[in-house]
Write a protein that holds these residues in place. Structure first.
Motif, PDB file in Angstrom:
ATOM      1  N   ASP A   1      -6.277  -0.252   3.509  1.00 53.38           N
ATOM      2  CA  ASP A   1      -6.457  -0.242   4.964  1.00 53.38           C
ATOM      3  C   ASP A   1      -7.718  -1.001   5.359  1.00 53.38           C
ATOM      4  O   ASP A   1      -7.747  -1.678   6.393  1.00 53.38           O
ATOM      5  CB  ASP A   1      -6.528   1.203   5.472  1.00 53.38           C
ATOM      6  CG  ASP A   1      -5.159   1.871   5.509  1.00 53.38           C
ATOM      7  OD1 ASP A   1      -4.146   1.156   5.400  1.00 53.38           O
ATOM      8  OD2 ASP A   1      -5.112   3.108   5.654  1.00 53.38           O
TER       9      ASP A   1
ATOM     10  N   SER B   1      -9.670   0.794   8.630  1.00 48.50           N
ATOM     11  CA  SER B   1      -9.460  -0.556   9.159  1.00 48.50           C
ATOM     12  C   SER B   1     -10.601  -0.943  10.096  1.00 48.50           C
ATOM     13  O   SER B   1     -11.028  -2.103  10.122  1.00 48.50           O
ATOM     14  CB  SER B   1      -8.126  -0.631   9.904  1.00 48.50           C
ATOM     15  OG  SER B   1      -7.051  -0.408   9.022  1.00 48.50           O
TER      16      SER B   1
ATOM     17  N   HIS C   1      -2.846  -0.852  13.010  1.00 47.95           N
ATOM     18  CA  HIS C   1      -2.876   0.389  12.236  1.00 47.95           C
ATOM     19  C   HIS C   1      -2.670   1.603  13.138  1.00 47.95           C
ATOM     20  O   HIS C   1      -1.959   2.548  12.773  1.00 47.95           O
ATOM     21  CB  HIS C   1      -4.205   0.530  11.502  1.00 47.95           C
ATOM     22  CG  HIS C   1      -4.291   1.762  10.661  1.00 47.95           C
ATOM     23  ND1 HIS C   1      -3.810   1.824   9.362  1.00 47.95           N
ATOM     24  CD2 HIS C   1      -4.772   3.007  10.930  1.00 47.95           C
ATOM     25  CE1 HIS C   1      -3.993   3.046   8.883  1.00 47.95           C
ATOM     26  NE2 HIS C   1      -4.585   3.782   9.818  1.00 47.95           N
TER      27      HIS C   1
ATOM     28  N   GLY D   1      -1.932  -5.421  10.107  1.00 49.88           N
ATOM     29  CA  GLY D   1      -2.560  -4.128  10.336  1.00 49.88           C
ATOM     30  C   GLY D   1      -1.551  -3.012  10.462  1.00 49.88           C
ATOM     31  O   GLY D   1      -1.868  -1.840  10.196  1.00 49.88           O
TER      32      GLY D   1
END
Length: 212
Positions: free
Chosen positions: A62, A110, A94, A16
Motif C-alpha cells: 500500500d 498510502s 485506496h 491505488g
C-alpha cells in the motif's frame, strides 16, 4: 495541466485502487478481509486477523503504490505539483477503490507513501507526533489522525514561511491529510465513547481477549 497529466492521475488512481489486503488475505485462504476484524482492507486489520507477515506485506504494498505514483507524477507530469497530485490520486484510489464499489480503506499507508516523497520534513514531524501518541496513549487511530493533522499544518507552514514546496503541492498534500482524517470518523466516535481499542496493554484487543 495537460491531457497527459490527466492520464497519469487516472492510472495512479487505478493503481491505488488495488486492494492488496483483500487479495493477500484471499491468497492465503483467509477469506474476505472485509468480513473479518474491523472490516477494513488495510494493513492494521490484516495484521490483527492474518498475522505479522501478511500485515507487513500489505503495509509495504500500500505504501509502494502511492510512492510509485509520486515518482510517476514527478517523472512524467508537466506541472510542479504533478507528483503530489499523482500520490493523492493513489490515496483516493485506496480510500474509494473502483474495484470494490468505492468502499476502501483508511489510506494511512498510502498516505505515508505520498507524504514521504512529497514533503519529507513535514512527514518527519507527523511521524514524531504519531510515535509520541502511541507511546503515551497507545491509540493507532488517534495517532494517525494527529499525524495527518500535523502533516497538513506543517506542509502549509513550510510553504508559506519558507517557500519549501510549490503552492500546488502544499495544498494538495494538506487536503490529502485532511481526507485521511475524515476516513477515521468511526474511530473518533469510538474514542469519544471510550470503546476504541489500544494497540497494547489494558484496553487492547489482545488484553480484552480479541484477535491480535
Amino acid at each position: 495541466m495537460t491531457l497527459r497529466d490527466g492520464w497519469i492521475l487516472l492510472i495512479c488512481y487505478l493503481a491505488g485502487s488495488i486492494p492488496f489486503g483483500l487479495l493477500l488475505t484471499r491468497w492465503k485462504g483467509g477469506g474476505d478481509i472485509r468480513a473479518l476484524g474491523s472490516g477494513n482492507i488495510g494493513a492494521t486489520n490484516v495484521l490483527r486477523t492474518q498475522g505479522k507477515v501478511l500485515g507487513a506485506l500489505t503495509l509495504v504494498l500500500d505504501f509502494a503504490k502511492a510512492a510509485l505514483s509520486v515518482w510517476a507524477g514527478h517523472r512524467f507530469g508537466s506541472v510542479p505539483f504533478a507528483g503530489a497530485a499523482a500520490g493523492a490520486a493513489a490515496v483516493v484510489g485506496h480510500c474509494f477503490p473502483v474495484y470494490l464499489k468505492f468502499r476502501g480503506g483508511k489510506g494511512i499507508a498510502s498516505g505515508l507513501g505520498t507524504f514521504l516523497f512529497v514533503a519529507p520534513a513535514a512527514t518527519l514531524a507527523a511521524f514524531a507526533v504519531f510515535v509520541a501518541e502511541i507511546l503515551l496513549l497507545r491509540y493507532v487511530s488517534l495517532g494517525s489522525v494527529l499525524a495527518c493533522l500535523t502533516f497538513s499544518a506543517t506542509i502549509l507552514g513550510l510553504h508559506f514561511l519558507l517557500d519549501w514546496y510549490p503552492v500546488g503541492s502544499a495544498w494538495i498534500g494538506a487536503a490529502t491529510g485532511l481526507l485521511l482524517i475524515t476516513r477515521h470518523h468511526a474511530n473518533l466516535r469510538r474514542l469519544l465513547a471510550g470503546t476504541e481499542p489500544r494497540v497494547w496493554g489494558p484496553g487492547s484487543k489482545r488484553a480484552a481477549g480479541g484477535k491480535p
